[in-house]
Design an enzyme around this catalytic site. Structure first.
Site, short mmCIF file in Angstrom:
data_model
loop_
_atom_site.label_atom_id
_atom_site.label_comp_id
_atom_site.label_asym_id
_atom_site.label_seq_id
_atom_site.Cartn_x
_atom_site.Cartn_y
_atom_site.Cartn_z
N CYS A 292 1.61 3.83 -16.02
CA CYS A 292 0.21 4.15 -15.77
C CYS A 292 -0.62 3.88 -17.02
O CYS A 292 -1.82 3.64 -16.94
CB CYS A 292 0.08 5.60 -15.34
SG CYS A 292 0.89 6.73 -16.46
P1 NAD Z 1 2.66 6.46 -4.71
O1 NAD Z 1 1.29 7.02 -4.68
O2 NAD Z 1 3.03 5.43 -3.74
O3 NAD Z 1 3.72 7.65 -4.53
C1 NAD Z 1 3.73 8.79 -5.38
C2 NAD Z 1 4.41 9.92 -4.65
O4 NAD Z 1 3.60 10.32 -3.55
C3 NAD Z 1 5.77 9.55 -4.06
O5 NAD Z 1 6.68 10.63 -4.22
C4 NAD Z 1 5.43 9.34 -2.60
O6 NAD Z 1 6.53 9.52 -1.73
C5 NAD Z 1 4.38 10.42 -2.38
N1 NAD Z 1 3.54 10.24 -1.20
C6 NAD Z 1 3.28 9.10 -0.52
N2 NAD Z 1 2.47 9.37 0.54
C7 NAD Z 1 2.20 10.69 0.50
C8 NAD Z 1 1.41 11.56 1.30
N3 NAD Z 1 0.74 11.13 2.38
N4 NAD Z 1 1.35 12.86 0.96
C9 NAD Z 1 2.00 13.32 -0.12
N5 NAD Z 1 2.77 12.55 -0.91
C10 NAD Z 1 2.86 11.25 -0.61
O7 NAD Z 1 2.89 5.96 -6.22
P2 NAD Z 1 4.17 5.22 -6.83
O8 NAD Z 1 4.20 3.82 -6.35
O9 NAD Z 1 5.38 6.08 -6.68
O10 NAD Z 1 3.82 5.25 -8.39
C11 NAD Z 1 3.01 4.30 -9.01
C12 NAD Z 1 1.63 4.88 -9.27
O11 NAD Z 1 1.76 6.07 -10.03
C13 NAD Z 1 0.77 3.96 -10.10
O12 NAD Z 1 -0.53 3.92 -9.58
C14 NAD Z 1 0.76 4.60 -11.48
O13 NAD Z 1 -0.35 4.31 -12.26
C15 NAD Z 1 0.84 6.05 -11.11
N6 NAD Z 1 1.36 6.85 -12.22
C16 NAD Z 1 0.47 7.66 -12.89
C17 NAD Z 1 0.89 8.42 -13.95
C18 NAD Z 1 -0.08 9.32 -14.65
O14 NAD Z 1 0.34 10.31 -15.23
N7 NAD Z 1 -1.37 9.04 -14.65
C19 NAD Z 1 2.23 8.39 -14.35
C20 NAD Z 1 3.11 7.55 -13.67
C21 NAD Z 1 2.65 6.79 -12.59
#
Ligand code: NAD
Length: 488
Positions: A292
């Protein structure tokens, strides 16, 4: 090539017991798709509800536990993570695809986070006796402001840091006396399970910590919707974060979101160019850009633009992309086939919208079938999509700035606000940048990625919502304030 053990016991942990589920899934190694890393149970809504119930039942007792009890539990978890960092780092590298040294460092960091919050249980967390004692406006009245736990917290994590991000949610939640339902990302079930397995042996009462693995739509959404989940801490994409925000606020649950970024690294004409190139390579491309905090926008002052691009191109040519366990490899694969296809599509978009190709952006073949891509660099215009949208892969662009003021304006011209860096030898510009970059974290002469475990982490604008994670500031999310009046 090395194939490790297949983890077959990857199950839910609910109310102090390991449970199978009706359906199962597998996770594979992105460096070598012929290797299955884990066969895991996929929870459904019923199991998620059972985990929430268990956490709810366990909360009253745990919320009144002593700081010593919580500190002991957290210290034990931290110590085991640190002692097993090599073995767990290997698992992380196999399942997520980070190169081994980065994976080992991530596990160690998770251990340090638990150790930090072991101390935090004493240093003024909920029930630790911290707080304020003030004089009342009324004579003879004493006022105390104390912090108390929230209740059941639902913790939803992304796949790209499967030990560190869960650690910096679970540790403060427990330190401050909350009970937990943890949902890891589906890409990395074995990492989530390995962390839960350590926690399961740390002498917590049954139900205080629960693990449910499954889809976001079913398990994640069940946490968002349940009236028995008092707070939600989510890290992931902006799109899902928006959904979580809407669901949680509709039922007035507390919510904290950490989301994507389009982080800028500004390079001024007076910068040490070698250091600036180092910062760019580490910040934009290490961990295959799947951070991120990745600096996917390199904003370079015109006077050094061409020299910077030429040097960066040489470094990218020399970067070793390959199997995450191979010695000397600097960049592992991207997470899965779908993401690789997505990144290659971004390369096409960049060309179509007229960005100038400098290097990379091709699928690579290696000895094992993995999702490999050469680090990609383009010269872009501020309006190009590659300069505006999060890609979350090994693709960065350079934007030309006429001077410092222009560079700062470009840096802030984004809907995101996670972090921003500047490479300069000017104290004046460094200080001005720290004050005026519209982000949660700034770096001077350092890569944008790479942060400490004991200070706040998080962003502004489209990158974050609610109080920061990590460090002492975590108490702002994981506790609620109570004001007590007493006639003295
Ligand atoms: P994602 O949003 O696809 O998934 C994140 C989590 O949300 C997963 O556990 C997923 O199963 C869950 N999820 C999906 N749909 C949901 C719903 N309807 N309700 C509740 N939960 C749900 O993200 P990803 O692909 O796993 O991670 C990548 C993203 O994370 C990137 O955008 C990255 O920038 C961000 N990220 C941010 C930070 C930070 O601290 N700012 C740190 C790491 C990653």
């Amino acid at each position: 090539m090395f194939h490790g053990e297949i983890h077959q016991n990857v199950r839910q942990y609910i109310n102090g017991r390991w449970e199978t589920s009706a359906t199962t899934g597998v996770s594979t190694n992105p460096s070598d798709t012929s290797e299955v890393v884990a066969e895991y149970a996929r929870a459904d809504r019923r199991q998620t509800d059972a985990a929430i119930r268990a956490a709810s039942d366990a909360f009253p007792h745990w919320s009144h536990s002593t700081p010593q009890r919580r500190a002991d539990v957290l210290d034990r978890i931290g110590a085991e993570l640190l002692a097993r960092k090599d073995e767990l780092g290997l698992l992380l590298a196999r399942e997520e695809g980070k190169v081994l040294p980065e994976a080992v460092a991530e596990v160690a960091r998770a251990g340090q986070v638990f150790k930090f919050f072991a101390g935090e249980a004493f240093r003024g967390g909920a029930g630790a006796g911290g707080g304020e004692s003030l004089a009342s406006a009324r004579a003879g009245v004493q006022v105390d402001v104390t912090r108390e736990p929230l209740g059941v917290v639902g913790l939803i994590a992304p796949w790209n840091a499967p030990f560190a991000v869960p650690a910096w949610k679970i540790a403060p939640a427990l330190a401050h006396g909350n009970s937990v339902v943890f949902k890891p990302a589906e890409r990395v079930p074995a990492c989530g399970w390995a962390l839960a397995e350590i926690i399961s042996r740390a002498a917590l009462p049954a139900g205080v910590f629960n693990l449910v693995m499954g889809s976001g739509r079913e398990v994640g959404q069940a946490l968002v919707d349940s009236p028995h989940v008092d707070a939600l801490s989510f890290t992931g994409s902006a799109a899902v974060g928006e959904r979580v925000l809407r669901g949680a606020t509709a039922r007035r649950a507390r919510v904290q979101l950490e989301m994507g970024g389009k982080n800028a690294l500004v390079v001024l004409a007076d910068a040490d160019l070698e250091r600036a190139v180092d910062c760019a390579v580490q910040g934009a491309y290490f961990s295959a850009g799947q951070r991120c905090t990745a600096s996917s926008r390199l904003i370079v002052e015109a006077a050094v633009h061409d020299a910077f691009v030429a040097r960066l191109r040489e470094r990218l040519k020399a970067l070793r992309v390959g199997h995450a366990l191979e010695r000397g490899v600097e960049i592992g694969p991207v997470a899965d086939a779908e993401r690789l296809a997505g990144h290659l599509a971004w390369v096409d978009i960049a060309r179509t919208e007229g960005a100038e190709h400098v290097w990379g952006g091709e699928a690579l073949e290696r000895a094992t079938a993995g999702h490999y891509m050469s680090p990609a660099l383009f010269l872009a215009e501020p309006g190009h999509r590659i300069a505006r949208e999060e890609i979350f892969g090994p693709l960065a662009c350079v934007l030309r700035a006429t001077d410092y003021e222009h560079a700062l304006a470009l840096c802030n011209d984004t809907p995101f606000g996670l972090c921003a860096g500047i490479c300069t030898n000017s104290l004046k510009h460094a200080m001005h940048f720290r004050r005026h970059a519209e982000v949660g974290m700034t770096m001077v002469n350092l890569p944008t990625a790479g942060v400490d475990f004991h200070v706040p982490f998080g962003g502004r604008k489209g990158s974050g919502y609610g109080p920061r994670e990590q460090g002492r500031h975590a108490a702002e999310f994981y506790t609620q304030v109570k004001t007590g009046y007493m006639l003295a």
